[in-house]
Motif scaffolding. Structure first.
Motif, short mmCIF file in Angstrom:
data_model
loop_
_atom_site.label_atom_id
_atom_site.label_comp_id
_atom_site.label_asym_id
_atom_site.label_seq_id
_atom_site.Cartn_x
_atom_site.Cartn_y
_atom_site.Cartn_z
N ALA A 1 -15.22 4.24 3.64
CA ALA A 1 -14.89 2.82 3.63
C ALA A 1 -13.38 2.62 3.62
O ALA A 1 -12.84 1.79 4.36
N ILE A 2 -12.68 3.40 2.80
CA ILE A 2 -11.22 3.30 2.74
C ILE A 2 -10.62 3.67 4.09
O ILE A 2 -9.74 2.97 4.62
N GLU A 3 -11.09 4.77 4.68
CA GLU A 3 -10.56 5.23 5.96
C GLU A 3 -10.76 4.21 7.07
O GLU A 3 -9.82 3.90 7.82
N HIS A 4 -11.97 3.68 7.20
CA HIS A 4 -12.27 2.80 8.32
C HIS A 4 -11.68 1.40 8.15
O HIS A 4 -11.16 0.82 9.10
N VAL A 5 -11.76 0.87 6.95
CA VAL A 5 -11.26 -0.49 6.74
C VAL A 5 -9.74 -0.53 6.79
O VAL A 5 -9.16 -1.45 7.37
N MET A 6 -9.09 0.47 6.23
CA MET A 6 -7.63 0.43 6.10
C MET A 6 -6.91 1.11 7.26
O MET A 6 -5.68 1.20 7.25
N SER A 7 -7.63 1.60 8.25
CA SER A 7 -6.96 2.24 9.39
C SER A 7 -6.12 1.19 10.12
O SER A 7 -6.53 0.05 10.31
N GLY A 8 -4.92 1.58 10.51
CA GLY A 8 -4.02 0.65 11.18
C GLY A 8 -3.06 -0.06 10.25
O GLY A 8 -2.10 -0.69 10.70
N VAL A 9 -3.29 0.05 8.94
CA VAL A 9 -2.38 -0.56 7.97
C VAL A 9 -1.11 0.27 7.88
O VAL A 9 -1.16 1.50 7.92
N ASN A 10 0.02 -0.37 7.77
CA ASN A 10 1.31 0.32 7.66
C ASN A 10 1.33 1.15 6.37
O ASN A 10 1.20 0.60 5.28
N PRO A 11 1.49 2.47 6.48
CA PRO A 11 1.49 3.32 5.27
C PRO A 11 2.54 2.92 4.24
O PRO A 11 2.36 3.17 3.05
N GLN A 12 3.64 2.30 4.71
CA GLN A 12 4.68 1.89 3.76
C GLN A 12 4.20 0.81 2.79
O GLN A 12 4.74 0.66 1.70
N GLY A 13 3.15 0.08 3.22
CA GLY A 13 2.69 -1.01 2.38
C GLY A 13 1.37 -0.75 1.69
O GLY A 13 0.77 -1.67 1.13
N CYS A 14 0.93 0.51 1.69
CA CYS A 14 -0.37 0.82 1.10
C CYS A 14 -0.29 2.13 0.33
O CYS A 14 0.30 3.11 0.80
N GLN A 15 -0.86 2.14 -0.87
CA GLN A 15 -0.85 3.32 -1.72
C GLN A 15 -2.28 3.65 -2.14
O GLN A 15 -2.99 2.78 -2.63
N VAL A 16 -2.72 4.89 -1.91
CA VAL A 16 -4.08 5.31 -2.26
C VAL A 16 -4.01 6.40 -3.31
O VAL A 16 -3.29 7.39 -3.14
N PHE A 17 -4.78 6.22 -4.39
CA PHE A 17 -4.86 7.24 -5.43
C PHE A 17 -6.34 7.59 -5.65
O PHE A 17 -7.17 6.70 -5.83
N SER A 18 -6.64 8.88 -5.62
CA SER A 18 -7.98 9.36 -5.93
C SER A 18 -7.93 10.07 -7.27
O SER A 18 -7.25 11.09 -7.41
N PHE A 19 -8.62 9.52 -8.25
CA PHE A 19 -8.54 10.05 -9.60
C PHE A 19 -9.61 11.10 -9.86
O PHE A 19 -10.79 10.87 -9.64
N LYS A 20 -9.16 12.26 -10.29
CA LYS A 20 -10.04 13.36 -10.65
C LYS A 20 -10.13 13.45 -12.17
O LYS A 20 -9.75 12.52 -12.89
N GLN A 21 -10.60 14.57 -12.66
CA GLN A 21 -10.69 14.78 -14.10
C GLN A 21 -9.31 14.69 -14.74
O GLN A 21 -8.33 15.20 -14.19
N PRO A 22 -9.17 14.02 -15.89
CA PRO A 22 -7.86 13.90 -16.54
C PRO A 22 -7.26 15.27 -16.86
O PRO A 22 -7.97 16.23 -17.16
#
Length: 295
Positions: free
Chosen positions: A75-96
């Protein structure tokens, strides 16, 4: 399909039951139409993101929560494709990590918040501490919270305090210019099984499979109960949850895209307007550039 925001949105605990939301509910929407609309949403998303970035005042935090194989990454890949990377930040949280456990449970998520003018995406989030940690309360012992030394001490009062901390955290962000929307990709147990089998049978997807995925399936009902309580306890008009039917990936992506665009539209980001004295000087600068001698 009209009314996606209203149909799947949850803004309070009143009469909320997860069982009332289907995992396969595209309505009258057809796949081809959804894909066409998604392409249109992406164009609108790009435009709104540019305005948000230029305005440099507001930010948008998008939270994705789901059971394994529900389609968060896709969902993240398809919906946000084409968005300028400078204006978007993605964090995937794993085990602390051990460093994370030296702080309160919100600390590492606060560090990952989007800056003004940006869209932040949290793939899993601070909600893990009232989801996986509620299903497996022994995990809470790693936080070394004063007064809590045994699993049996994590009672209803403990969880109510956690929900209150989350509500206050999100309200604080709202007051300071960060709009929050939260997606629960609602996949059925049968569909999850199919996707796990696909990961096993396709050598190019083997890397996605983990034995822990199978182990956690045994706690399915516990997770559904934890999600229902967490959503009911933290859904507000200013920080809503959206229960997205996720058995059909194409529809989940369509619904997520539409809701994000409608949210950004309501935020009304605008390109900054130059003060009158600076606008008056633009013609001078234009003439100066136009009259520069050629090399």
């Amino acid at each position: 399909m009209a009314g996606v925001v209203e149909k799947f949105g949850v803004t309070s605990s009143e009469s909320f039951k997860l069982e009332n939301y289907r995992t396969n509910d595209p309505g009258s929407m057809k796949k081809d139409d959804a894909l066409e609309d998604l392409a249109d949403f992406q164009a609108k998303l790009k435009e709104h993101q540019e305005r948000l970035y230029a305005e440099d005042s507001q930010s948008l935090l998008i939270v994705f929560q789901a059971m394994d194989a529900a389609g968060k990454d896709g969902a993240i890949e398809h919906v946000m494709s084409g968005v300028n990377p400078q204006g978007c930040q993605v964090f995937s949280f794993k085990q602390p990590t051990s460093k994370d456990y030296e702080h309160d449970f919100l600390w590492r998520h606060y560090k990952a918040l989007p800056e003004r003018g940006r869209i932040g995406i949290h793939n899993r989030s601070h909600y893990e501490y009232v989801l996986v940690c509620k299903v497996h309360p022994e995990y809470n012992l790693s936080e070394r919270i004063p007064g809590y030394r045994e699993v049996k001490q994590f009672d209803n009062g403990f969880w109510e305090n956690r929900y209150e901390s989350i509500r206050q955290f999100e309200a604080h962000l709202q007051r300071n210019g960060t709009k929050i929307i939260k997606f629960f990709l609602h996949v059925s147990r049968d569909e999850q099984k199919k996707r796990f089998l696909d990961r096993i049978e396709d050598k190019y997807k083997n890397w996605k499979f983990s034995s822990a995925d199978i182990e956690e399936r045994a706690y399915w009902d516990d997770y559904m109960a934890a999600y229902e309580e967490a959503i009911a306890a933290t859904a507000t008009p200013s920080s809503p949850w959206y229960i997205i039917p996720a058995d059909k990936k194409w529809f989940a992506r369509y619904a997520v895209g539409k809701i994000i665009v409608e949210t950004l539209t309501a935020m009304e980001p605008e390109f900054p307007e130059l003060p009158a004295d600076q606008r008056a000087k633009l013609k001078i600068y234009k003439d100066k550039l136009a009259n520069e001698p050629h090399d």
